[in-house]
Design a protein around this motif. Structure first.
Motif, PDB file in Angstrom:
ATOM      1  N   ALA A 446       0.842  -1.226   0.062  1.00  0.00           N
ATOM      2  CA  ALA A 446       0.064  -0.040   0.013  1.00  0.00           C
ATOM      3  C   ALA A 446       0.758   1.274   0.044  1.00  0.00           C
ATOM      4  O   ALA A 446       0.411   2.128  -0.783  1.00  0.00           O
ATOM      5  CB  ALA A 446      -0.859  -0.011   1.350  1.00  0.00           C
ATOM      6  N   ARG A 447       1.882   1.161   0.728  1.00  0.00           N
ATOM      7  CA  ARG A 447       2.758   2.302   0.775  1.00  0.00           C
ATOM      8  C   ARG A 447       3.420   2.615  -0.605  1.00  0.00           C
ATOM      9  O   ARG A 447       3.616   3.863  -0.880  1.00  0.00           O
ATOM     10  CB  ARG A 447       3.701   2.217   1.824  1.00  0.00           C
ATOM     11  CG  ARG A 447       4.703   3.413   1.981  1.00  0.00           C
ATOM     12  CD  ARG A 447       5.932   3.111   3.132  1.00  0.00           C
ATOM     13  NE  ARG A 447       5.132   3.172   4.559  1.00  0.00           N
ATOM     14  CZ  ARG A 447       4.874   4.227   5.305  1.00  0.00           C
ATOM     15  NH1 ARG A 447       5.461   5.496   4.730  1.00  0.00           N
ATOM     16  NH2 ARG A 447       4.358   4.272   6.274  1.00  0.00           N
ATOM     17  N   LEU A 448       3.651   1.695  -1.302  1.00  0.00           N
ATOM     18  CA  LEU A 448       4.419   1.915  -2.497  1.00  0.00           C
ATOM     19  C   LEU A 448       3.383   2.205  -3.635  1.00  0.00           C
ATOM     20  O   LEU A 448       3.973   3.078  -4.678  1.00  0.00           O
ATOM     21  CB  LEU A 448       4.875   0.403  -2.873  1.00  0.00           C
ATOM     22  CG  LEU A 448       6.285  -0.111  -2.370  1.00  0.00           C
ATOM     23  CD1 LEU A 448       6.594  -1.378  -2.671  1.00  0.00           C
ATOM     24  CD2 LEU A 448       7.116   0.644  -2.648  1.00  0.00           C
ATOM     25  N   ALA A 449       2.270   2.153  -3.364  1.00  0.00           N
ATOM     26  CA  ALA A 449       1.019   2.555  -4.451  1.00  0.00           C
ATOM     27  C   ALA A 449       0.749   3.927  -4.118  1.00  0.00           C
ATOM     28  O   ALA A 449      -0.159   4.145  -4.935  1.00  0.00           O
ATOM     29  CB  ALA A 449       0.037   1.496  -4.049  1.00  0.00           C
ATOM     30  N   ILE A 450       0.983   4.759  -3.233  1.00  0.00           N
ATOM     31  CA  ILE A 450       0.376   5.951  -2.913  1.00  0.00           C
ATOM     32  C   ILE A 450       0.599   6.793  -4.058  1.00  0.00           C
ATOM     33  O   ILE A 450      -0.510   7.407  -4.567  1.00  0.00           O
ATOM     34  CB  ILE A 450       0.996   6.464  -1.498  1.00  0.00           C
ATOM     35  CG1 ILE A 450       0.682   5.876  -0.272  1.00  0.00           C
ATOM     36  CG2 ILE A 450       0.715   8.047  -1.374  1.00  0.00           C
ATOM     37  CD1 ILE A 450       1.329   6.156   0.625  1.00  0.00           C
ATOM     38  N   ALA A 451       1.523   7.100  -4.447  1.00  0.00           N
ATOM     39  CA  ALA A 451       1.749   8.087  -5.457  1.00  0.00           C
ATOM     40  C   ALA A 451       0.983   7.685  -6.989  1.00  0.00           C
ATOM     41  O   ALA A 451       0.584   8.329  -7.623  1.00  0.00           O
ATOM     42  CB  ALA A 451       3.448   8.158  -5.785  1.00  0.00           C
ATOM     43  N   GLU A 452       1.122   6.204  -7.014  1.00  0.00           N
ATOM     44  CA  GLU A 452       0.394   5.550  -8.166  1.00  0.00           C
ATOM     45  C   GLU A 452      -1.145   6.193  -8.078  1.00  0.00           C
ATOM     46  O   GLU A 452      -1.676   6.432  -9.182  1.00  0.00           O
ATOM     47  CB  GLU A 452       0.625   4.282  -8.359  1.00  0.00           C
ATOM     48  CG  GLU A 452       1.962   3.986  -8.652  1.00  0.00           C
ATOM     49  CD  GLU A 452       2.424   2.480  -8.141  1.00  0.00           C
ATOM     50  OE1 GLU A 452       3.732   2.085  -8.240  1.00  0.00           O
ATOM     51  OE2 GLU A 452       1.390   1.655  -7.786  1.00  0.00           O
ATOM     52  N   LEU A 453      -1.796   5.976  -7.062  1.00  0.00           N
ATOM     53  CA  LEU A 453      -3.073   6.210  -6.689  1.00  0.00           C
ATOM     54  C   LEU A 453      -3.463   7.725  -6.687  1.00  0.00           C
ATOM     55  O   LEU A 453      -4.388   8.082  -7.314  1.00  0.00           O
ATOM     56  CB  LEU A 453      -3.933   5.547  -5.584  1.00  0.00           C
ATOM     57  CG  LEU A 453      -5.119   5.448  -5.402  1.00  0.00           C
ATOM     58  CD1 LEU A 453      -6.060   4.969  -6.470  1.00  0.00           C
ATOM     59  CD2 LEU A 453      -5.765   5.084  -4.072  1.00  0.00           C
ATOM     60  N   GLU A 454      -2.573   8.375  -6.409  1.00  0.00           N
ATOM     61  CA  GLU A 454      -2.672   9.885  -6.432  1.00  0.00           C
ATOM     62  C   GLU A 454      -2.663  10.359  -7.700  1.00  0.00           C
ATOM     63  O   GLU A 454      -3.516  11.026  -8.285  1.00  0.00           O
ATOM     64  CB  GLU A 454      -1.596  10.629  -5.771  1.00  0.00           C
ATOM     65  CG  GLU A 454      -1.707  10.338  -3.942  1.00  0.00           C
ATOM     66  CD  GLU A 454      -0.711  11.061  -3.401  1.00  0.00           C
ATOM     67  OE1 GLU A 454      -0.764  11.378  -2.158  1.00  0.00           O
ATOM     68  OE2 GLU A 454       0.550  11.322  -3.729  1.00  0.00           O
ATOM     69  N   ALA A 455      -1.838   9.809  -8.579  1.00  0.00           N
ATOM     70  CA  ALA A 455      -1.598  10.204 -10.163  1.00  0.00           C
ATOM     71  C   ALA A 455      -2.878   9.807 -10.798  1.00  0.00           C
ATOM     72  O   ALA A 455      -3.293  10.369 -11.673  1.00  0.00           O
ATOM     73  CB  ALA A 455      -0.348   9.474 -10.845  1.00  0.00           C
ATOM     74  N   ALA A 456      -3.488   8.652 -10.437  1.00  0.00           N
ATOM     75  CA  ALA A 456      -4.644   7.940 -11.085  1.00  0.00           C
ATOM     76  C   ALA A 456      -5.809   8.691 -10.738  1.00  0.00           C
ATOM     77  O   ALA A 456      -6.758   8.656 -11.756  1.00  0.00           O
ATOM     78  CB  ALA A 456      -4.697   6.425 -10.970  1.00  0.00           C
TER      79      ALA A 456
END
Length: 531
Positions: A446-456
């Motif tokens: 989940a921590r690794l995915a933060i920037a990816e979900l923010e961008a999406a």
């Protein structure tokens, strides 16, 4: 698509695989997609969990690496992660899996294929004896002296097994068998979920010289179920550690196996030299004892790899062909029996660390984990109690990037399942929210995915501190209905017993697939066993 990393053609890669130098092939698609069709010698490192898997599979950053996917896009993304962390010999299979197939090379279905195929080759090469479910049931009903050993780890055995079976994981069989079978007149039957570990388990006891008659249970627990016989759940009968006489037999048997299959034993000095040379030659160090023993104290740098699982799923532990592999235990039995199998699987540089070799220190607990990029992933965190309050107010949407298997086992009520590697595309399926909160079992993915979900989404994204485990630990409920799916659930390959429908058809298909691997691997030609 803009390309940054070099490409390698399918024919060139095919020539490299049987060569003499190190090479690692990583397929970065999700497990379920990988299981549909993949290169035989590829290890699966899904992009969704890539940063967590890579340090284990690729301990040397100068190793030549070839990344594989369907269309080079995921591979390009994975290559960028590797390059950012010092991996400097990365290339991408041009055209991906479709190009490999177009070049006339074989693709394989399933997971753990090299190990599964090896089990079938073992049965053919040694003519490993077996017994079918009905014959076993008839003999047990007649009161014959039979011991049934389930060679899987305890969690698999406890989940589903055959009534009366004793748990003795494959790497423990030679160590504990004489303790489980005090009479030489007892028929020993080795069982697993399907075929591989039954065959491997029976054959290692035969190779070790157990005086009893030893057979594998044909088609394992699945064959038992398909025969209309009852299975057992929640079993807890474990074969105990060996007493003096049984232990001495096991030590002598293991020493004989190591000699027969030319497995060298090394001491602390040679291990130190291997460790000094690991920038030039990949070194895997595995402790093949059970997880609890490992956590009670292990050598620094050695990863937990219980022997039976190391043979059963070798490609999930070892990705680099022709690397050095050093196995350790505390008894001189389990490392030698496991190494004897790895040598026969075709690994040319397998060593056993002398169980008496001194260690400078001992680590307790799990091995320290390295996750690429985790320290740089900034997050606004919320605690479990804070999230519970936000959910009551309806101010948040929870996105769970666990595997779909983990999600189905229990997730925060109302949480949406999403495959991290597909967030860019699948975020559009999520309901609108002022705030998204990411979770995963222990927060790492989940921590690794933060920037990816923010961008999406273009919206703020928080992180559940401690992940779903912390939510449950704080006394909050979990639900098990898989109702909120933002992504397809092909991120994992379900076992036949996990399926909700058509279980029996899946079992028959799986068992037929295993038997068919012998000819398929022979035709492929990139994997050579030493039997």
């Amino acid at each position: 698509m803009t390309t940054q990393f070099p490409r390698i053609e399918a024919t060139a890669l095919h020539r490299l695989l049987p060569g003499e130098g190190e090479i690692a092939v990583l397929d970065v698609r999700e497990e379920g997609v990988f299981a549909d069709a993949h290169i035989l010698t590829a290890s699966n490192a899904p992009i969704s969990r890539f940063e967590r898997i890579v340090p284990l599979l690729l301990p040397r950053r100068a190793t030549p690496i070839v990344l594989v996917d369907d269309d080079e896009q995921l591979a390009e993304r994975a290559a960028g992660i590797l390059a950012a962390h010092g991996y400097d010999a990365v290339s991408i299979l041009e055209g991906g899996v479709p190009a490999w197939h177009k070049a006339g090379f074989a693709l394989f279905a399933g997971v753990y294929v090299p190990s599964k195929a090896f089990g079938e080759f073992v049965e053919v090469a040694y003519d490993t004896p077996h017994i079918d479910a009905h014959e076993l049931q008839r003999r047990r009903a007649a009161g014959e002296d039979i011991v049934l050993l389930d060679s899987r780890p305890f969690d698999e055995y406890n989940w589903i097994t055959i009534p009366g079976a004793l748990d003795c994981p494959g790497g423990e069989l030679v160590l504990r068998a004489r303790e489980a079978v005090p009479s030489e007149d007892t028929l020993v039957v080795v069982n697993c979920g399907g075929r591989t570990r039954s065959i491997i388990g029976a054959q290692i006891l035969i190779d070790a010289g157990l005086p009893n008659r030893v057979v594998s249970l044909k088609d394992g627990t699945q064959g038992w179920h398909l025969s209309g016989l009852e299975v057992e759940r929640g079993a807890e009968s474990i074969v105990p550690q060996p007493t003096n006489g049984a232990f001495e037999w096991a030590r002598q048997a293991a020493a004989g196996l190591a000699k027969r299959f030319e497995v060298p034993t090394i001491g602390a000095v040679t291990l130190a030299r291997f460790e000094e040379e690991r920038d030039h030659t990949t070194l895997y160090r595995f402790d093949v004892r059970g997880p609890e023993e490992y956590r009670s104290g292990h050598r620094p740098g050695f990863l937990s790899a219980p022997g039976g699982q190391l043979v059963q799923a070798t490609d999930t532990f070892v990705a680099v062909r022709r690397a050095r592999i050093v196995l350790a235990d505390s008894d001189g039995v389990r490392a030698r029996t496991t190494a004897a199998w790895l040598a026969r699987m075709g690994f040319p540089n397998v060593y056993v660390l002398d169980e008496h070799a001194p260690a400078a220190s001992v680590e307790v607990g799990d091995a320290p984990e390295t996750v690429l990029g985790l320290g740089a992933a900034e997050a606004k965190t919320v605690t479990a109690d804070e999230l519970a309050t936000l959910l009551k107010r309806g101010d948040v949407v929870v996105v769970d990037v666990a595997t779909s298997r983990q999600y189905r086992a229990g997730h925060i009520p109302g949480a949406w399942f999403a495959v991290r590697g597909r967030l860019q595309a699948d975020a559009a399926t999520l309901p609108e929210a002022a705030l998204y909160v990411l979770t995963s079992p222990d927060e790492v993915i989940a921590r690794l995915a933060i920037a990816e979900l923010e961008a999406a989404t273009g919206k703020p994204v928080g992180l559940l501190l401690g992940g779903t485990q912390a939510w449950w630990g704080a006394g909050h409920p979990l639900e098990r209905q898989a109702e909120h799916l933002a992504s397809r659930t092909d991120d994992v390959l379900l076992k036949a017993f996990e399926r909700r429908d058509q279980k029996e058809a899946a079992m028959r298909e799986y068992l037929q697939w295993e038997v068919g691997l012998v000819e398929q691997v022979r035709r492929d030609g990139t994997l050579q066993f030493r039997l």
